[in-house]
Design an enzyme around this catalytic site. Structure first.
Site, short mmCIF file in Angstrom:
data_model
loop_
_atom_site.label_atom_id
_atom_site.label_comp_id
_atom_site.label_asym_id
_atom_site.label_seq_id
_atom_site.Cartn_x
_atom_site.Cartn_y
_atom_site.Cartn_z
N TYR A 1 -37.98 -17.55 -35.36
CA TYR A 1 -37.35 -17.87 -36.64
C TYR A 1 -35.83 -17.72 -36.59
O TYR A 1 -35.11 -18.67 -36.93
CB TYR A 1 -37.96 -17.00 -37.74
CG TYR A 1 -37.30 -17.15 -39.09
CD1 TYR A 1 -37.36 -18.35 -39.78
CD2 TYR A 1 -36.62 -16.08 -39.68
CE1 TYR A 1 -36.76 -18.49 -41.03
CE2 TYR A 1 -36.02 -16.21 -40.92
CZ TYR A 1 -36.09 -17.42 -41.59
OH TYR A 1 -35.47 -17.56 -42.82
N LYS B 1 -33.26 -20.96 -36.86
CA LYS B 1 -32.39 -20.99 -38.03
C LYS B 1 -30.93 -20.97 -37.62
O LYS B 1 -30.07 -21.57 -38.30
CB LYS B 1 -32.71 -19.84 -38.98
CG LYS B 1 -34.04 -19.98 -39.70
CD LYS B 1 -34.05 -21.15 -40.68
CE LYS B 1 -33.28 -20.85 -41.94
NZ LYS B 1 -33.37 -21.93 -42.95
#
Length: 343
Positions: free
Chosen positions: A151, A155
């Site tokens: 993640y 991101k």
């Protein structure tokens, strides 16, 4: 000075919110509607109550973005709030990359082709993960390129591409809200309570680490302020940490919440080194077998539960006019009252 976020710019064109049925996205949609804005939502499925209030839904997924769907979503849009993302602490890198990077990339392309003027991107403070304590960290920290979780890595790539796309004709900005919480939170607080009630919550490390959080209404304020700030060349094209500006001792706050709800306090402890080793073992087992769901511990979670991560709001205050309205004490009291009433 804090701006009145109900009276910010009101473009006559539509405002598109991706992930507008989620916790943050829905609150943002509700605030836009209250301000008289025309709103469209890109989501997997419509929400009947929002549709009844005039929200236009584009049923699509950023996991496998269809150019025609994105073109339709961006048509006639002045501002995009890109809130949608694949979130979590575990999973295949390719799955996160497909949604968070390729999905964002496709949305950026569709937005520019449609002549969208403003693009407000919801990022995360974990894009600056470096495995160390982050105490009073500011936006000068480099984006992570090494993290034991997909993640933050994906991101970080997405944020970099959003800000690189900034131009006078296509203005972009990124916000990094940290641990969004409040009444109606379907993620953070329910996970804490479920693990505590199951006896699966442990204090990792000495239990003195300070952590920033952000109430969902403050996070919405920041998004609306960021849209307005795109008129300021000094503010646009940059990323900003968004928190309550009141770091709490994480485990004291969790135990305060549990005590108020009549739940046993968390007292059992595990060292960071042990938790990290356990996380590495769990990750290997889940990857090899593979098992469904998330491992009970990962290296990333161990670090997040044991280390400081709180942030300097100087830039957000100076460039966005951001000032948290809902304090930690007020928000916590509201949350406790809600949880007591809904047990």
């Amino acid at each position: 000075m804090l701006l009145d976020t109900c009276n910010l710019i009101l473009p006559s064109a539509t405002t598109l919110v991706t992930g507008g049925t989620g916790f943050l996205g829905r609150r943002l949609v509700e605030r836009l509607l209250a301000a008289g804005r025309s709103v469209a939502v890109l989501a997997r499925r419509p929400t009947p109550d929002l549709a009844a209030r005039g929200v236009r839904f584009i049923s699509a997924s950023l996991d496998t973005p269809n150019p025609a769907d994105l073109a339709a979503a961006c048509a006639g849009v002045e501002t995009i709030f890109h809130v949608a993302a694949r979130v979590g602490v575990w999973g295949r890198y390719d799955d996160y990359f497909r949604t968070n990077v390729l999905g964002t990339r496709a949305l950026l392309a569709a937005a520019r082709a449609a002549g969208v003027r403003n693009f407000v991107h919801t990022s995360t403070p974990s894009v600056v993960y470096n495995g160390r304590n982050l105490a009073g960290a500011d936006e000068s920290l480099p984006l992570t390129t090494s993290c034991p979780a997909a993640y933050p890595l994906t991101k970080a790539i997405a944020e970099r591409e959003v800000l690189a796309a900034h131009s006078p004709d296509f203005r972009t900005i990124a916000l990094r809200p940290h641990l969004i919480w409040g009444v109606g939170d379907p993620h953070l607080i329910p996970r804490i309570l479920a693990r505590a009630r199951a006896g699966r919550l442990r204090i990792v490390g000495p239990g003195t680490n300070q952590v920033d959080m952000v109430h969902v209404e403050n996070a919405v304020d920041a998004h609306l302020l960021a849209e307005s700030a795109l008129d300021n060349p000094a503010a646009a094209g940059r990323a900003y940490f968004i928190t309550n500006g009141e770091p709490v001792v994480l485990w004291d706050w969790i135990n305060q919440l549990l005590t108020a709800l009549g739940e046993p306090r968390v007292t059992r402890r595990i060292s960071l080194s042990t938790a990290s080793a356990l996380g590495a073992v769990c990750e290997s087992i889940w990857r090899i077998l593979p098992l469904r769901g998330e491992p009970p511990m990962t290296r990333f979670v161990a670090a997040e539960l044991a280390k400081d991560h709180w942030f300097d709001l100087t830039d957000a205050r100076r460039h966005l006019g951001y000032e948290p309205r809902i304090t930690m004490s007020t928000g916590t009291a509201q949350l406790i009252e809600h949880l007591r009433a809904t047990r």
